[in-house]
Design an enzyme around this catalytic site. Structure first.
Site, PDB file in Angstrom:
ATOM      1  N   CYS A  24      -0.988  -4.034  -2.548  1.00  0.00           N
ATOM      2  CA  CYS A  24      -2.395  -3.653  -2.348  1.00  0.00           C
ATOM      3  C   CYS A  24      -3.043  -3.282  -3.684  1.00  0.00           C
ATOM      4  CB  CYS A  24      -2.516  -2.449  -1.429  1.00  0.00           C
ATOM      5  SG  CYS A  24      -1.515  -2.505   0.047  1.00  0.00           S
ATOM      6  N   ASP A  25      -2.330  -2.513  -4.498  1.00  0.00           N
ATOM      7  CA  ASP A  25      -2.958  -1.875  -5.666  1.00  0.00           C
ATOM      8  C   ASP A  25      -2.446  -2.359  -7.018  1.00  0.00           C
ATOM      9  OD1 ASP A  25      -4.358  -0.289  -3.847  1.00  0.00           O
ATOM     10  OD2 ASP A  25      -2.762   1.190  -3.771  1.00  0.00           O
TER      11      ASP A  25
ATOM     12  N   CYS B 180       1.802   1.121  -2.129  1.00  0.00           N
ATOM     13  CA  CYS B 180       1.697  -0.317  -1.815  1.00  0.00           C
ATOM     14  C   CYS B 180       1.352  -1.124  -3.067  1.00  0.00           C
ATOM     15  CB  CYS B 180       0.647  -0.538  -0.739  1.00  0.00           C
ATOM     16  SG  CYS B 180       0.418  -2.279  -0.350  1.00  0.00           S
TER      17      CYS B 180
END
Ligand code: NDP
Length: 310
Positions: free
Chosen positions: A138-139, A135
């Site tokens: 997300c990261d 992701c």
């Protein structure tokens, strides 16, 4: 004490489930949507969506999902945040076991979507969360001024790679062919990005690292099995998705790819009263708009069956 029997229960909080809830609620069927612990589905980790009609300017995945959910609430759908553990489809009404109890349903719409696939190699597991992710939204922010790799050649891989160029200095795209599966607009955008370096005909042989996390990637050229090491600080897997059907315990017919089989021009499954919509059922289009479309179909078919029952 008599148990409450719901007219329509929908499992899954993504575009298919939310659309089914909107249609079933507007048909006065008072649907209950069980949306799991991470409502919104795959679009919650998507950046801008340019291909969902109705938005002149791009909308983010989470915004679109919040709008759909809010719309379902406004028209009268009930929501439950819980995990479905198993279902008993041997007779109608169906029994749906969640982590906190049981729900009984005259009709059931399965809209559980699909989850990211992993390569399945040991080093991927070893560095999970320490440089290995699926992701970028997300990261990605952890890789400011760093070098990363994205594995895959579909729309997800392109989208993740383009997004990562906002943070990283360089993004390798590791793909097993020299042609992208992604849509042309996405592929062109990726290939025009100077920070992206495609590594064609290549697969991940090993993820390299130390106690602190990922330091590199050994890639294998599938034409001659030669390997080379790339220095990277992070690896993002974008190699497709697996339909979420484990909780069904084999009670619905699945395709070889693992999607629920529905009748032609219908969302009806092999069990009367059970319908399937969205990515769990669709192995061809897999778009938010097609998921919403089959969610609509499922709600119409479920409410028609309820009318026939009466
Ligand atoms: P896809 O199945 O489309 O692509 C998966 C990619 O991973 C392919 O390029 C495939 O290679 C590669 N791959 C699969 N398994 C392996 C493996 N074991 N090792 C190496 N490579 C592997 O999945 P996506 O998640 O990209 O997309 C799913 C759907 O969602 C698609 O319909 C897509 O169009 C849609 N989508 C749309 C977006 C948008 O419009 N904004 C954004 C994201 C997704 P190969 O090509 O050789 O098979």
């Amino acid at each position: 004490m008599s148990e409450e029997v719901r007219n329509v229960v929908i499992i899954g909080g993504g575009p298919a489930g939310y659309t089914a809830a909107i249609y079933a609620a507007r048909a006065a069927a008072k649907p209950l949507l069980i949306e799991g612990w991470e409502p919104g589905g795959q679009l919650m980790t998507t950046t801008e969506i340019e291909n969902f009609p109705g938005f002149e300017n791009a909308i983010t995945g989470p915004e679109l999902m919040n709008q759909m959910r809010g719309q379902a609430v406004r028209v009268g759908a009930d929501f439950m945040t819980d995990a479905v553990e198993s279902v008993d489809l041997s007779q109608r009404p169906f029994r749906i076991k969640t982590s906190s109890g049981e729900v009984i349903a005259k009709t059931l719409i399965v809209a559980t979507g699909a989850k990211a696939k992993w390569l399945g190699i040991d080093s991927e597991q070893k560095f999970m969360g320490r440089g290995v992710s699926a992701c970028a939204t997300c990261d990605g922010c952890f890789y400011r001024e760093k070098v990363v790799a994205v594995v895959g050649g579909g729309d997800t891989a392109c989208e993740e790679a383009i997004y990562l160029t906002n943070h990283a200095t360089k993004v390798y795209l590791i793909h097993r062919r020299d042609e992208l599966r992604a849509s042309k607009i996405m592929a062109d955008r990726l290939l025009a990005n100077k920070k992206v370096e495609p590594v064609w005909f290549s697969v991940v042989d090993e993820i390299l690292g130390d106690d602190a996390g990922v330091t590199g990637l050994r890639v294998k050229d599938i034409r001659d099995d030669s390997t080379k090491d790339l220095q990277v600080d992070g690896v993002f897997m974008a190699i497709g998705h697996k339909p979420m059907t484990d909780f069904l315990g084999g009670q619905l017919e699945l395709s070889p790819a693992g999607n629920i089989i529905t009748r032609p021009d219908s969302t009806a499954t092999n069990v009367k009263g059970v319908f399937a919509a969205g990515d769990v059922q669709d192995e061809v289009f897999r778009q938010a708009i097609t998921a919403a479309g089959t969610g609509c179909m499922a709600a119409i078919e479920a409410t028609r069956l309820l009318e026939e029952d009466d």
